[in-house]
Design an enzyme around this catalytic site. Structure first.
Site, mmCIF file in Angstrom:
data_model
loop_
_atom_site.group_PDB
_atom_site.id
_atom_site.type_symbol
_atom_site.label_atom_id
_atom_site.label_comp_id
_atom_site.label_asym_id
_atom_site.label_seq_id
_atom_site.Cartn_x
_atom_site.Cartn_y
_atom_site.Cartn_z
ATOM 1 N N HIS A 45 0.706 -1.099 0.213
ATOM 2 C CA HIS A 45 0.046 -0.145 0.111
ATOM 3 C C HIS A 45 1.013 1.226 -0.063
ATOM 4 O O HIS A 45 0.838 2.088 -0.857
ATOM 5 C CB HIS A 45 -0.835 -0.039 1.253
ATOM 6 N N GLU A 46 1.954 1.291 0.793
ATOM 7 C CA GLU A 46 2.701 2.692 0.927
ATOM 8 C C GLU A 46 3.709 2.490 -0.220
ATOM 9 O O GLU A 46 4.029 3.806 -0.944
ATOM 10 C CB GLU A 46 3.472 2.435 2.455
ATOM 11 N N HIS A 61 1.596 4.498 -2.785
ATOM 12 C CA HIS A 61 1.965 5.977 -2.656
ATOM 13 C C HIS A 61 3.236 6.696 -3.154
ATOM 14 O O HIS A 61 3.318 7.442 -3.638
ATOM 15 C CB HIS A 61 1.905 6.209 -0.957
ATOM 16 N N GLU A 84 -4.323 8.207 -2.760
ATOM 17 C CA GLU A 84 -4.962 6.942 -2.118
ATOM 18 C C GLU A 84 -5.444 6.086 -3.494
ATOM 19 O O GLU A 84 -5.372 4.898 -2.971
ATOM 20 C CB GLU A 84 -6.387 7.143 -1.344
#
Length: 503
Positions: free
Chosen positions: A269-270, A273, A299
């Site tokens: 997930h990060e 980003h 996001e």
């Protein structure tokens, strides 16, 4: 896209404005590094000094932005003929200037210092499961935010003003329409799954996973995805986050002894980003054209990589052998078992960042409802734990036994309000981007073969490279060919979970 450095035919005011924007960008990046350090490495006793440091930088940035010269440059550019890129820079800086110019510098300093102090208080309150310890800091923080909102738009809707900090150019009304669609659809889908009673057991449960091996697994995942180590690093934090720019995009995760999937999906997930930050034009660093569009668009990148890649069957066909190498006791786990395990729903979960892909959005919706009532003065600080628990029971059928598992679980209210919408907007946009990408690429085939660069390149071409060139709604149309819609997300979850649960 033409660089904003090419100002030889530009008005002198534009060149001056651009130079100021870069200085402001550097101040903000310095603040970001200090904030990262506070959440990752700073000793607990450093809070008083860090609060002063960040307060000073915040005040300096405010002064750079609202200086009389900035207003004069913007005014002189109103009737000038500018390129599309230059006009975008002026639009974004004018918006920032007009919002900031009405806010006293003293208030900015107070707010910045209190945010730092509140984060420390929140950490202490969560660790001690003591909402009353956090309540005074939260009360002061909401007062300061209301004061700032009133300065920006006297007599206006405080919540809308704060919402527009992170979601410019995406009307709150449109987001609330999407939320209403999701609430109705997801509650029904989750209930159907519950009534069916089919369980998806996890082969990862019932074992212990040491932190060193989990970290090595996350590092391997980042290497596989193509995370450039010369521009980033992996650390741990109580609440995973990414911090950085197109030259330095740092990732954090956290490890749970009984659940290796939690850290793995947080890392991916990060990473998502980080792809956005690293995909921004390097020669536009410090300018609006080198900055991300909004929290919702940001996001969408993390949700795409976490859910549409990291939770896909194709990814587990590729990655399961790596996981088995780190954890030999998983030798007999099949791809289908792993795929089902990382996608199973568990409404009884209390923690947002550990929630499954469906119930996650009910966690977001209840936060937005509480957030808005609190900002608008309809909810007192002391009432938050009770209302939180009531909404958890109503939406998810569970009630937290402690505030640490309830209203203290998120760090957000220790520094800001009206920010939670971005998480669900991101998931909706991620599905829309995924559908558009599949028109051009064999996404599953590329993932199965470990070829992730084309996916990143597609996102850079359609989203990252534009920075803030387009307002949010226009960027979404440029990237996908149509306005933001929940249709693709709802089709995606119906197909995915209908197959998994044989609905």
């Amino acid at each position: 896209m033409a660089s904003t450095d090419n100002t030889q035919h530009s008005p002198e005011a534009y060149a001056s404005l651009l130079e100021r924007a870069r200085k402001l960008g550097n101040v903000r990046m310095a603040s970001m590094v200090l904030a990262w350090d506070q959440r990752v490495m700073m000793p607990e006793g450093g809070t008083p000094a860090r609060a002063q440091q960040l307060s000073t930088l915040s005040s300096l940035g405010h002064d750079l932005l609202v200086d009389d010269e900035v207003g004069e440059w913007l005014q002189s550019l109103e009737d000038e003929s500018l390129t599309e890129e230059q006009a975008a820079v002026v639009r974004e800086l004018r918006r920032e200037y007009e919002r900031a110019a009405e806010v006293p510098a003293e208030l900015i300093e107070q707010l910045s210092a209190h945010q730092v102090e509140s984060q420390q208080v929140w950490q202490e309150a969560k660790a001690a499961d003591d909402f009353d310890h956090f309540a005074p800091a939260l009360e002061q923080l909401i007062d300061l935010n209301r004061e700032r909102a009133a300065a920006i738009d006297p007599g206006g809707d405080h919540y809308r003003v704060l919402y527009e900090d992170s979601q410019p150019y995406l009307p709150l009304e449109r987001v609330e329409e999407i939320f209403a669609e999701l609430r109705e659809h997801l509650v029904a889908l989750i209930e159907e799954i519950r009534e069916d009673g089919r369980e998806l057991p996890s082969p990862f449960s019932g074992h212990s996973y040491d932190e060193e091996s989990q970290r090595a697994l996350s590092e391997d995942a980042l290497d596989l995805l193509g995370y450039p180590r010369e521009h980033g690093r992996l650390d741990t934090a109580p609440h995973p986050f990414m911090s950085g720019n197109q030259f330095d995009a740092r990732i954090t995760t956290r490890f749970k002894e009984d659940d290796p999937i939690d850290a793995l999906t947080a890392t991916i997930h990060e990473f998502g980003h980080a792809t956005y930050q690293l995909g921004l034009p390097k020669d536009e660093y410090g300018t609006p054209l080198g900055s991300p569009r909004s929290s919702g668009v940001h996001e969408s990148q993390s949700r795409f990589w976490e859910n549409h890649v990291g939770r896909s069957r194709a990814f587990w066909e590729l990655f399961l052998p790596t996981m088995k190498a780190h954890f030999p006791h998983l030798e007999d786990v099949t791809v289908e078992e792993a795929y089902a395990a990382v996608n199973r729903i568990y409404p009884e979960n209390l923690i947002r960042v550990e929630a499954d892909e469906l119930t996650y959005h009910l966690h977001i919706i209840l936060r937005c409802e509480i957030d808005r009532a609190f900002v608008e003065g309809e909810l007192e600080v002391s009432e938050i734990p009770r209302v939180w628990n009531e909404k958890m029971e109503a939406y998810l059928g569970v009630t937290p036994e402690t505030d640490a598992e309830g209203c203290l679980q998120d760090t957000h209210w220790s520094y800001s309000f009206a920010k939670f919408q971005g998480y669900t907007v991101g998931s909706v946009l991620a599905a829309q981007l995924d559908a558009a990408m599949r028109e051009d690429l064999d996404v599953d085939g590329l993932v199965r073969d470990g070829e992730f660069e084309p996916l990143w390149e597609w996102m850079t071409d359609h989203v990252h490279r534009h920075g803030q060139r387009y307002p949010t709604e226009e960027l979404i149309e440029v990237a996908t060919g149509e306005p933001l819609t929940a249709d693709y997300f709802l089709e995606y979850v119906d197909e995915k979970f209908g197959e998994l649960y044989e609905l």
